[in-house]
Design a protein around this motif. Structure first.
Motif, mmCIF file in Angstrom:
data_model
loop_
_atom_site.group_PDB
_atom_site.id
_atom_site.type_symbol
_atom_site.label_atom_id
_atom_site.label_comp_id
_atom_site.label_asym_id
_atom_site.label_seq_id
_atom_site.Cartn_x
_atom_site.Cartn_y
_atom_site.Cartn_z
ATOM 1 N N GLU A 142 -9.959 4.468 8.415
ATOM 2 C CA GLU A 142 -8.571 4.305 8.854
ATOM 3 C C GLU A 142 -8.327 2.964 9.559
ATOM 4 N N LYS A 143 -9.051 1.947 9.109
ATOM 5 C CA LYS A 143 -8.798 0.584 9.575
ATOM 6 C C LYS A 143 -7.756 -0.088 8.678
ATOM 7 N N ALA A 144 -7.424 0.579 7.590
ATOM 8 C CA ALA A 144 -6.312 0.189 6.717
ATOM 9 C C ALA A 144 -5.626 1.472 6.279
ATOM 10 N N ASP A 145 -4.304 1.414 6.115
ATOM 11 C CA ASP A 145 -3.542 2.601 5.736
ATOM 12 C C ASP A 145 -3.582 2.852 4.231
ATOM 13 N N MET A 146 -3.649 1.763 3.475
ATOM 14 C CA MET A 146 -3.759 1.849 2.017
ATOM 15 C C MET A 146 -4.751 0.795 1.552
ATOM 16 N N GLY A 147 -5.390 1.071 0.437
ATOM 17 C CA GLY A 147 -6.292 0.097 -0.161
ATOM 18 C C GLY A 147 -6.130 0.091 -1.662
ATOM 19 N N VAL A 148 -6.405 -1.045 -2.275
ATOM 20 C CA VAL A 148 -6.347 -1.148 -3.729
ATOM 21 C C VAL A 148 -7.778 -1.300 -4.246
ATOM 22 N N LEU A 149 -8.187 -0.357 -5.085
ATOM 23 C CA LEU A 149 -9.565 -0.317 -5.579
ATOM 24 C C LEU A 149 -9.663 -0.822 -7.003
ATOM 25 N N ILE A 150 -10.670 -1.664 -7.230
ATOM 26 C CA ILE A 150 -10.986 -2.147 -8.568
ATOM 27 C C ILE A 150 -12.439 -1.789 -8.877
ATOM 28 N N HIS A 151 -12.873 -2.120 -10.084
ATOM 29 C CA HIS A 151 -14.253 -1.873 -10.501
ATOM 30 C C HIS A 151 -14.617 -0.394 -10.313
ATOM 31 N N GLU A 152 -15.838 -0.129 -9.828
ATOM 32 C CA GLU A 152 -16.328 1.243 -9.738
ATOM 33 C C GLU A 152 -15.546 2.101 -8.744
ATOM 34 N N GLY A 153 -14.907 1.469 -7.781
ATOM 35 C CA GLY A 153 -14.209 2.192 -6.727
ATOM 36 C C GLY A 153 -13.177 3.176 -7.236
ATOM 37 N N ARG A 154 -12.527 2.824 -8.346
ATOM 38 C CA ARG A 154 -11.465 3.703 -8.865
ATOM 39 C C ARG A 154 -12.018 5.041 -9.355
ATOM 40 N N PHE A 155 -13.333 5.129 -9.573
ATOM 41 C CA PHE A 155 -13.918 6.360 -10.094
ATOM 42 C C PHE A 155 -14.497 7.259 -8.994
ATOM 43 N N ILE A 156 -14.644 6.742 -7.768
ATOM 44 C CA ILE A 156 -15.404 7.504 -6.761
ATOM 45 C C ILE A 156 -14.661 7.733 -5.449
ATOM 46 N N TYR A 157 -13.409 7.283 -5.334
ATOM 47 C CA TYR A 157 -12.721 7.345 -4.031
ATOM 48 C C TYR A 157 -12.570 8.767 -3.509
ATOM 49 N N SER A 158 -12.414 9.742 -4.400
ATOM 50 C CA SER A 158 -12.224 11.128 -3.946
ATOM 51 C C SER A 158 -13.467 11.657 -3.240
ATOM 52 N N LEU A 159 -14.631 11.117 -3.584
ATOM 53 C CA LEU A 159 -15.872 11.546 -2.941
ATOM 54 C C LEU A 159 -15.908 11.145 -1.471
ATOM 55 N N LYS A 160 -15.058 10.191 -1.101
ATOM 56 C CA LYS A 160 -14.974 9.720 0.289
ATOM 57 C C LYS A 160 -13.822 10.392 1.031
ATOM 58 N N GLY A 161 -13.218 11.400 0.421
ATOM 59 C CA GLY A 161 -12.114 12.093 1.063
ATOM 60 C C GLY A 161 -10.806 11.329 1.025
ATOM 61 N N LEU A 162 -10.672 10.407 0.073
ATOM 62 C CA LEU A 162 -9.463 9.595 -0.033
ATOM 63 C C LEU A 162 -8.545 10.156 -1.120
ATOM 64 N N HIS A 163 -7.265 9.814 -1.016
ATOM 65 C CA HIS A 163 -6.253 10.383 -1.906
ATOM 66 C C HIS A 163 -5.517 9.294 -2.683
ATOM 67 N N LEU A 164 -5.137 9.637 -3.894
ATOM 68 C CA LEU A 164 -4.429 8.695 -4.759
ATOM 69 C C LEU A 164 -2.967 8.563 -4.332
ATOM 70 N N VAL A 165 -2.538 7.328 -4.158
ATOM 71 C CA VAL A 165 -1.123 7.028 -3.927
ATOM 72 C C VAL A 165 -0.464 6.662 -5.248
ATOM 73 N N ALA A 166 -1.146 5.809 -6.022
ATOM 74 C CA ALA A 166 -0.591 5.378 -7.312
ATOM 75 C C ALA A 166 -1.690 4.805 -8.182
ATOM 76 N N ASP A 167 -1.544 4.996 -9.474
ATOM 77 C CA ASP A 167 -2.394 4.349 -10.463
ATOM 78 C C ASP A 167 -1.615 3.150 -10.984
ATOM 79 N N LEU A 168 -2.062 1.959 -10.635
ATOM 80 C CA LEU A 168 -1.316 0.754 -11.011
ATOM 81 C C LEU A 168 -1.375 0.480 -12.503
ATOM 82 N N GLY A 169 -2.363 1.073 -13.177
ATOM 83 C CA GLY A 169 -2.410 0.969 -14.631
ATOM 84 C C GLY A 169 -1.261 1.737 -15.269
ATOM 85 N N GLU A 170 -1.038 2.954 -14.788
ATOM 86 C CA GLU A 170 0.074 3.748 -15.305
ATOM 87 C C GLU A 170 1.408 3.090 -14.968
#
Length: 268
Positions: A142-170
């Motif tokens: 919680e040192k940032a309110d939102m983050g933008v993930l690229i590379h492998e991060g987009r596949f594993i964020y839920s394992l860290k208890g994080l939630h999707l705000v938006a898929d920028l690809g969609e």
């Protein structure tokens, strides 16, 4: 000896495995590979340090006078960066949002700007640019309110208890009906070796596919995420028909991104 920059992400190391390991015919060209995150590669190209490089398509907008993009080796996909948060309800209440971004000149940064201006036009923001692999922990702590993930991060964020705000690809696909031109391979215009490089890169991709296990072991040496299933997902998402030849649709996607950049003052 030509300085050749690639990122350590699985799609790049898979694509260029055959060239790095001298498995394909390089037509007399010799390469000195520089393996760095894409924002570092962007910066090195601005300094004219690299002869050939993977860069963010966002950065290409500023480099097109000295470099030309190749039709092969790039990252165009329907799978784009994702915007994540630790607490969706808290995010709604904030008047100023702290956003963690993977580099000022990444395509992810540009896509996030377009998304932000459309859906949060009245909210204030502060941004911090950092290496892509630091963003998950930054948001999780919680040192940032939102983050933008690229590379492998987009596949594993839920394992860290994080939630999707938006898929920028969609988001990009709905806006343009085009693939996302995340990154491209560029070479100095003065070298005049574009066609040769495109052939070498295509042969390198073919070699990786026909020597899958060998290529996978090479990819694992550089990947931030060691889980083999995640690495395979990454390669499947970003090594595709556009990697062999971006074609007119890929060129159109790059032109559309550049047009939108020209019309914007991104994170100004």
């Amino acid at each position: 000896m030509l300085k050749f920059g690639i990122s350590p992400c699985p799609n790049d190391t898979f694509i260029f495995f055959g060239i790095v390991e001298k498995k394909v015919n390089t037509r007399g060209l010799n390469f000195d590979f520089v393996i760095e995150d894409v924002e570092t590669l962007n910066s090195l190209c601005f300094k004219k340090t690299l002869d050939i490089s993977k860069i963010s398509t966002h950065a290409f907008y500023y480099l097109h006078k000295d470099y030309e993009f190749l039709s092969s080796g790039g990252a165009l996909s329907e799978h784009g960066p994702v915007v994540i948060t630790k607490d969706l309800e808290k995010l709604k209440r904030l008047s100023t949002v702290k956003i963690a971004l993977p580099g000022r000149l990444t395509t992810a940064s540009a896509l996030m700007w377009f998304y932000w201006k459309k859906f949060f036009p009245d909210k204030k923001y502060s941004v911090e640019f950092m290496p892509f692999y630091e963003i998950i922990d930054k948001v999780a702590e919680e040192k940032a309110d939102m983050g933008v993930l690229i590379h492998e991060g987009r596949f594993i964020y839920s394992l860290k208890g994080l939630h999707l705000v938006a898929d920028l690809g969609e988001f990009w696909k709905k806006e343009t009906s085009l693939p996302i031109p995340l990154g491209c391979i560029i070479s100095r215009r003065s070298l005049n070796i574009k066609e040769i490089l495109e052939k070498i890169i295509k042969e390198s991709i073919e070699y990786a596919y026909s020597h899958w296990e060998e290529a996978l072991e090479f990819v694992k040496k550089y990947s931030q995420e060691v889980d083999e299933d995640v690495i395979k997902l990454h390669i499947k998402a970003y090594v595709n028909e556009f990697t062999f030849n971006m074609g007119q649709k890929g060129i159109q996607a790059i032109r559309e991104l550049i047009k939108k950049i020209q019309e914007s003052r991104i994170w100004s």
